[in-house]
Design an enzyme around this catalytic site. Structure first.
Site, PDB file in Angstrom:
ATOM      1  N   TYR A  86      74.788 -27.243  47.133  1.00  0.00           N
ATOM      2  CA  TYR A  86      73.780 -27.540  46.385  1.00  0.00           C
ATOM      3  C   TYR A  86      72.552 -26.560  46.320  1.00  0.00           C
ATOM      4  O   TYR A  86      72.006 -26.187  45.609  1.00  0.00           O
ATOM      5  CB  TYR A  86      73.479 -29.125  46.366  1.00  0.00           C
ATOM      6  CG  TYR A  86      72.598 -29.788  45.318  1.00  0.00           C
ATOM      7  CD1 TYR A  86      73.114 -30.058  43.866  1.00  0.00           C
ATOM      8  CD2 TYR A  86      71.254 -29.843  45.534  1.00  0.00           C
ATOM      9  CE1 TYR A  86      72.345 -30.406  43.028  1.00  0.00           C
ATOM     10  CE2 TYR A  86      70.338 -30.528  44.544  1.00  0.00           C
ATOM     11  CZ  TYR A  86      70.678 -30.667  43.253  1.00  0.00           C
ATOM     12  OH  TYR A  86      70.022 -31.433  42.461  1.00  0.00           O
ATOM     13  N   LYS A 123      71.245 -23.924  43.574  1.00  0.00           N
ATOM     14  CA  LYS A 123      69.976 -23.994  42.985  1.00  0.00           C
ATOM     15  C   LYS A 123      68.985 -22.721  43.588  1.00  0.00           C
ATOM     16  O   LYS A 123      68.512 -22.342  42.962  1.00  0.00           O
ATOM     17  CB  LYS A 123      69.342 -25.481  43.508  1.00  0.00           C
ATOM     18  CG  LYS A 123      70.005 -26.475  42.930  1.00  0.00           C
ATOM     19  CD  LYS A 123      70.138 -26.658  41.354  1.00  0.00           C
ATOM     20  CE  LYS A 123      70.605 -28.003  40.881  1.00  0.00           C
ATOM     21  NZ  LYS A 123      70.609 -28.069  39.459  1.00  0.00           N
TER      22      LYS A 123
HETATM   23  P1  NAP Z   1      72.848 -37.184  36.225  1.00  0.00           P
HETATM   24  O1  NAP Z   1      72.087 -38.477  35.746  1.00  0.00           O
HETATM   25  O2  NAP Z   1      74.014 -37.208  37.044  1.00  0.00           O
HETATM   26  O3  NAP Z   1      73.586 -36.496  34.932  1.00  0.00           O
HETATM   27  C1  NAP Z   1      74.140 -35.171  35.103  1.00  0.00           C
HETATM   28  C2  NAP Z   1      74.468 -34.464  33.471  1.00  0.00           C
HETATM   29  O4  NAP Z   1      74.962 -33.421  33.561  1.00  0.00           O
HETATM   30  C3  NAP Z   1      75.420 -35.482  32.548  1.00  0.00           C
HETATM   31  O5  NAP Z   1      74.880 -35.356  31.430  1.00  0.00           O
HETATM   32  C4  NAP Z   1      76.781 -35.054  32.777  1.00  0.00           C
HETATM   33  O6  NAP Z   1      77.648 -34.990  31.630  1.00  0.00           O
HETATM   34  C5  NAP Z   1      76.334 -33.488  32.917  1.00  0.00           C
HETATM   35  N1  NAP Z   1      77.314 -32.576  33.519  1.00  0.00           N
HETATM   36  C6  NAP Z   1      77.663 -32.623  34.817  1.00  0.00           C
HETATM   37  N2  NAP Z   1      78.639 -31.422  34.830  1.00  0.00           N
HETATM   38  C7  NAP Z   1      78.898 -31.069  34.048  1.00  0.00           C
HETATM   39  C8  NAP Z   1      79.392 -29.889  33.477  1.00  0.00           C
HETATM   40  N3  NAP Z   1      80.287 -29.268  34.170  1.00  0.00           N
HETATM   41  N4  NAP Z   1      79.361 -29.290  32.149  1.00  0.00           N
HETATM   42  C9  NAP Z   1      78.383 -29.968  31.286  1.00  0.00           C
HETATM   43  N5  NAP Z   1      77.770 -31.338  31.572  1.00  0.00           N
HETATM   44  C10 NAP Z   1      77.876 -31.392  32.757  1.00  0.00           C
HETATM   45  O7  NAP Z   1      71.932 -36.173  36.851  1.00  0.00           O
HETATM   46  P2  NAP Z   1      70.494 -35.902  36.608  1.00  0.00           P
HETATM   47  O8  NAP Z   1      69.924 -36.606  37.876  1.00  0.00           O
HETATM   48  O9  NAP Z   1      69.957 -36.131  35.294  1.00  0.00           O
HETATM   49  O10 NAP Z   1      70.249 -34.178  37.030  1.00  0.00           O
HETATM   50  C11 NAP Z   1      70.206 -33.181  36.123  1.00  0.00           C
HETATM   51  C12 NAP Z   1      69.749 -31.854  36.557  1.00  0.00           C
HETATM   52  O11 NAP Z   1      68.537 -32.265  37.565  1.00  0.00           O
HETATM   53  C13 NAP Z   1      70.844 -31.449  37.674  1.00  0.00           C
HETATM   54  O12 NAP Z   1      70.854 -30.170  37.558  1.00  0.00           O
HETATM   55  C14 NAP Z   1      70.261 -31.815  38.875  1.00  0.00           C
HETATM   56  O13 NAP Z   1      70.911 -31.211  40.024  1.00  0.00           O
HETATM   57  C15 NAP Z   1      68.900 -31.839  38.896  1.00  0.00           C
HETATM   58  N6  NAP Z   1      68.144 -32.589  39.797  1.00  0.00           N
HETATM   59  C16 NAP Z   1      68.119 -33.810  39.994  1.00  0.00           C
HETATM   60  C17 NAP Z   1      67.241 -34.512  40.810  1.00  0.00           C
HETATM   61  C18 NAP Z   1      67.445 -36.057  40.974  1.00  0.00           C
HETATM   62  O14 NAP Z   1      66.894 -36.802  41.770  1.00  0.00           O
HETATM   63  N7  NAP Z   1      67.932 -36.983  39.931  1.00  0.00           N
HETATM   64  C19 NAP Z   1      66.672 -33.816  41.540  1.00  0.00           C
HETATM   65  C20 NAP Z   1      66.459 -32.584  41.608  1.00  0.00           C
HETATM   66  C21 NAP Z   1      67.256 -31.776  40.696  1.00  0.00           C
HETATM   67  P3  NAP Z   1      78.567 -36.378  31.691  1.00  0.00           P
HETATM   68  O15 NAP Z   1      77.771 -37.412  31.439  1.00  0.00           O
HETATM   69  O16 NAP Z   1      79.548 -35.892  30.467  1.00  0.00           O
HETATM   70  O17 NAP Z   1      79.326 -36.491  32.930  1.00  0.00           O
END
Ligand code: NAP
Length: 242
Positions: A154, A158
């Site tokens: 990861y 990133k």
């Molecule tokens: P999440 O709640 O797990 O949602 C992930 C989203 O990405 C879902 O809409 C999922 O679609 C979609 N997705 C996953 N794999 C995919 C693929 N191969 N093609 C198209 N769509 C895909 O994640 P989140 O926390 O909102 O995270 C969003 C972004 O923020 C990510 O890049 C993550 O690394 C980053 N981020 C998150 C955090 C945190 O604390 N949450 C911190 C730093 C960075 P489905 O619903 O269809 O599976």
């Protein structure tokens, strides 16, 4: 002219919050996701409730051919129009110490975050350059800035997107296209649902996890005309934890 924003991974979490915020700002929304049909449907309805048009674009961002075909299909149905904001948000975690990391967990995380950035952004670049306006916003992570143990895959994904953000920003700046990254810390979404939020919150100076809507506000600012002199930047949103 109707303005279109594409948000990858917009069925849930940060992506959904970004889609809703951009809908409030007057964009029509292209809602990408991979498999959660009913969650994507909820995002779609919430976009429409905000008075914007929505469209579901279901494809795996790691699949170069699928991304190309979905975006070409969109372009063929919208002659004379283009997508002027893309938020590369789709991402997954597959945490493990590297010594035990299965090959596919390395590859899949890289293919979605770093490969997905390339697969989705490249087809959108030429129209942005032609129209001399575009906003590319990449959701990265604190993990990609400092490196976190248990997340070599990861952090690498990133970190790669951060480097690509800086390089692409310099390629397209003269044509009115900005490229920035947003680096969240811990945000309340499904991705962090397995973490012990109470204990972790004690390590965060602000004392809590962030909300998807707080990330969305920052993304909306970067998408706006007010941010036209910010490019090649990585903006942290992490409650003070580094
Ligand atoms: P999440 O709640 O797990 O949602 C992930 C989203 O990405 C879902 O809409 C999922 O679609 C979609 N997705 C996953 N794999 C995919 C693929 N191969 N093609 C198209 N769509 C895909 O994640 P989140 O926390 O909102 O995270 C969003 C972004 O923020 C990510 O890049 C993550 O690394 C980053 N981020 C998150 C955090 C945190 O604390 N949450 C911190 C730093 C960075 P489905 O619903 O269809 O599976």
């Amino acid at each position: 002219m109707t303005r279109y924003a594409l948000v990858t991974g917009a069925s849930r979490g940060i992506g959904r919050a970004v889609a809703l915020k951009l809908a409030e700002e007057g964009y029509n929304l292209l809602i990408n996701y991979q498999s959660s049909d009913s969650a994507a449907g909820e995002t779609f309805r919430a976009v429409e409730e905000r008075g914007a048009a929505g469209e579901l674009l279901k494809f795996d961002v790691a699949d170069t051919a699928a991304a190309k075909s979905a975006l070409e299909d969109w372009a063929s149905r919208h002659e004379g129009e283009y997508i002027d904001v893309v938020v590369n948000n789709a991402g997954i975690r597959r945490d493990n110490l590297m010594v035990w990391m299965p090959d596919e967990d390395w590859t899949r995380v890289l293919d979605i975050s770093l490969g997905g950035f390339f697969n989705v952004t490249r087809p959108l670049l030429q129209p942005m350059l032609t129209h001399r306006h575009g906003r590319i916003i990449n959701i990265v992570s604190l993990s990609g800035l400092k490196g976190l143990p248990g997340q070599t895959n990861y952090s690498a994904a990133k970190g790669g997107v951060i480097a690509a953000t800086k390089a692409l920003a310099q390629e397209v700046a003269k044509r009115g296209v900005t490229v920035n990254a947003v680096a969240p810390g811990f945000i309340e979404t499904d991705m962090t649902a397995d973490l012990d939020r109470k204990t972790l919150a004690r390590q965060i100076p602000v004392g809590r996890f962030g909300k998807p809507e707080e990330v969305a506000d920052l993304v909306a600012f970067l998408a706006s005309d007010r941010a036209s002199y910010i490019t090649g930047e990585v903006i942290s949103i992490n409650g003070g934890i580094f």
